[in-house]
Design a protein around this motif. Structure first.
Motif, mmCIF file in Angstrom:
data_model
loop_
_atom_site.group_PDB
_atom_site.id
_atom_site.type_symbol
_atom_site.label_atom_id
_atom_site.label_comp_id
_atom_site.label_asym_id
_atom_site.label_seq_id
_atom_site.Cartn_x
_atom_site.Cartn_y
_atom_site.Cartn_z
ATOM 1 N N ASP A 25 -14.916 3.634 5.344
ATOM 2 C CA ASP A 25 -13.834 4.097 4.462
ATOM 3 C C ASP A 25 -12.792 4.914 5.218
ATOM 4 N N GLN A 26 -13.241 5.713 6.166
ATOM 5 C CA GLN A 26 -12.322 6.574 6.919
ATOM 6 C C GLN A 26 -11.473 5.784 7.908
ATOM 7 N N TYR A 27 -12.056 4.793 8.564
ATOM 8 C CA TYR A 27 -11.369 4.138 9.677
ATOM 9 C C TYR A 27 -10.826 2.739 9.391
ATOM 10 N N TYR A 28 -11.214 2.102 8.316
ATOM 11 C CA TYR A 28 -10.817 0.711 8.086
ATOM 12 C C TYR A 28 -9.294 0.523 8.086
ATOM 13 N N THR A 29 -8.591 1.268 7.258
ATOM 14 C CA THR A 29 -7.135 1.107 7.163
ATOM 15 C C THR A 29 -6.430 1.483 8.463
ATOM 16 N N PRO A 30 -6.747 2.636 9.083
ATOM 17 C CA PRO A 30 -6.085 2.935 10.358
ATOM 18 C C PRO A 30 -6.340 1.864 11.424
ATOM 19 N N ARG A 122 12.945 7.455 6.804
ATOM 20 C CA ARG A 122 14.170 6.726 6.430
ATOM 21 C C ARG A 122 13.871 5.251 6.176
ATOM 22 N N GLU A 123 13.029 4.669 7.009
ATOM 23 C CA GLU A 123 12.672 3.255 6.840
ATOM 24 C C GLU A 123 11.845 3.042 5.567
ATOM 25 N N VAL A 124 10.950 3.960 5.272
ATOM 26 C CA VAL A 124 10.130 3.865 4.053
ATOM 27 C C VAL A 124 11.026 3.931 2.819
ATOM 28 N N ASP A 125 12.041 4.777 2.862
ATOM 29 C CA ASP A 125 12.972 4.894 1.730
ATOM 30 C C ASP A 125 13.708 3.590 1.444
ATOM 31 N N LYS A 126 13.803 2.707 2.432
ATOM 32 C CA LYS A 126 14.495 1.429 2.253
ATOM 33 C C LYS A 126 13.602 0.347 1.636
ATOM 34 N N LEU A 127 12.307 0.619 1.529
ATOM 35 C CA LEU A 127 11.390 -0.357 0.935
ATOM 36 C C LEU A 127 11.630 -0.467 -0.571
ATOM 37 N N SER A 128 11.183 -1.582 -1.162
ATOM 38 C CA SER A 128 11.262 -1.720 -2.621
ATOM 39 C C SER A 128 10.404 -0.630 -3.255
ATOM 40 N N PRO A 129 10.657 -0.285 -4.519
ATOM 41 C CA PRO A 129 9.886 0.798 -5.151
ATOM 42 C C PRO A 129 8.368 0.578 -5.092
ATOM 43 N N GLN A 130 7.901 -0.637 -5.391
ATOM 44 C CA GLN A 130 6.453 -0.877 -5.361
ATOM 45 C C GLN A 130 5.914 -0.792 -3.936
ATOM 46 N N SER A 131 6.634 -1.366 -2.982
ATOM 47 C CA SER A 131 6.195 -1.310 -1.580
ATOM 48 C C SER A 131 6.139 0.136 -1.096
ATOM 49 N N LYS A 132 7.154 0.901 -1.463
ATOM 50 C CA LYS A 132 7.207 2.311 -1.061
ATOM 51 C C LYS A 132 6.022 3.077 -1.652
ATOM 52 N N THR A 133 5.741 2.852 -2.923
ATOM 53 C CA THR A 133 4.629 3.536 -3.582
ATOM 54 C C THR A 133 3.308 3.178 -2.918
ATOM 55 N N VAL A 134 3.078 1.887 -2.694
ATOM 56 C CA VAL A 134 1.829 1.445 -2.069
ATOM 57 C C VAL A 134 1.700 2.059 -0.676
ATOM 58 N N PHE A 135 2.760 1.977 0.115
ATOM 59 C CA PHE A 135 2.730 2.512 1.469
ATOM 60 C C PHE A 135 2.445 4.014 1.461
ATOM 61 N N GLU A 136 3.150 4.755 0.636
ATOM 62 C CA GLU A 136 2.973 6.212 0.590
ATOM 63 C C GLU A 136 1.562 6.593 0.154
ATOM 64 N N ARG A 137 1.026 5.877 -0.834
ATOM 65 C CA ARG A 137 -0.327 6.204 -1.309
ATOM 66 C C ARG A 137 -1.356 5.971 -0.204
ATOM 67 N N ILE A 138 -1.226 4.875 0.523
ATOM 68 C CA ILE A 138 -2.212 4.547 1.554
ATOM 69 C C ILE A 138 -2.030 5.409 2.797
ATOM 70 N N VAL A 139 -0.815 5.560 3.266
ATOM 71 C CA VAL A 139 -0.589 6.257 4.543
ATOM 72 C C VAL A 139 -0.507 7.768 4.361
ATOM 73 N N PHE A 140 0.315 8.229 3.448
ATOM 74 C CA PHE A 140 0.544 9.664 3.319
ATOM 75 C C PHE A 140 -0.508 10.363 2.456
ATOM 76 N N GLU A 141 -1.058 9.639 1.469
ATOM 77 C CA GLU A 141 -2.046 10.264 0.574
ATOM 78 C C GLU A 141 -3.463 9.807 0.862
ATOM 79 N N ASN A 142 -3.628 8.901 1.837
ATOM 80 C CA ASN A 142 -4.938 8.445 2.284
ATOM 81 C C ASN A 142 -5.782 7.839 1.152
ATOM 82 N N MET A 143 -5.122 7.131 0.245
ATOM 83 C CA MET A 143 -5.844 6.476 -0.839
ATOM 84 C C MET A 143 -6.354 5.115 -0.371
#
Length: 183
Positions: A25-30, A122-143
């Motif tokens: 769980d800790q290392y799979y996504t990274p 800046r690049e993340v802000d250019k993503l579509s709303p759903q892509s941005k949400t998914v990316f932020e949850r996985i990378v920044f919030e470690n979900m």
């Protein structure tokens, strides 16, 4: 008495399985994001990372001791990805090795790291709303994928696909993304 011994073995096995699951769980996504530096296809990346975990589990079952698990996993993913590339002859491996060494050096400089972070934001802000949400949850919030899927009311496969597409758009920042997933 024989019953006590088998009970201890079962408990030890359960503890090993629980520890392995936590490690996965800790290392799979990274590790998947890291492998994208070498391989373009997310499904191939997942296969490589899963194979590394299978190899790791087999070594642990054989009571093989690995002192630096994080180092072992990242090195094994890199080696398996490079072997995959050698078999497919897609890239010049010397170029990839040079790039990997450059990444290590860049993260020793805090100012360069901060510039890369700002570029990523800046690049993340250019993503579509759903892509941005998914990316932020996985990378920044470690979900986990499943947690994000439940939150958004979509399938796990939708989350994986969206995340994969986001990573392709953010390809120039993959090294930073791996770093952020690990801190």
């Amino acid at each position: 008495m024989g019953n006590d011994k088998s009970n201890i073995n079962v408990q030890g096995q359960a503890a090993r399985e629980q520890g392995f699951r936590a490690l996965f769980d800790q290392y799979y996504t990274p590790l998947c994001v890291f492998a994208l530096k070498y391989i373009d296809a997310f499904d191939e990346v997942e296969d490589i990372v899963q194979e590394v975990f299978i190899q790791f589990w087999d070594k642990q079952r054989g009571n093989y001791h690995i002192s630096n698990v994080k180092g072992y996993l990242f090195t094994a993913v890199k080696n398996n990805a490079l072997n995959h590339l050698r078999r497919s002859n897609k890239y010049q491996l010397e170029v990839l090795d040079e790039q990997f060494e450059r990444i290590d050096e860049e993260y020793e400089n805090p100012a360069a790291m901060e510039r890369k972070k700002q570029q990523l934001y800046r690049e993340v802000d250019k993503l579509s709303p759903q892509s941005k949400t998914v990316f932020e949850r996985i990378v920044f919030e470690n979900m986990k994928y499943k947690e994000v899927a439940n939150e958004l009311g979509v399938s796990v496969n939708t989350v994986k696909t969206t995340f994969s597409r986001s990573l392709k758009r953010l390809r120039s920042s993959i090294d930073l993304i791996v770093y952020l997933l690990m801190v």
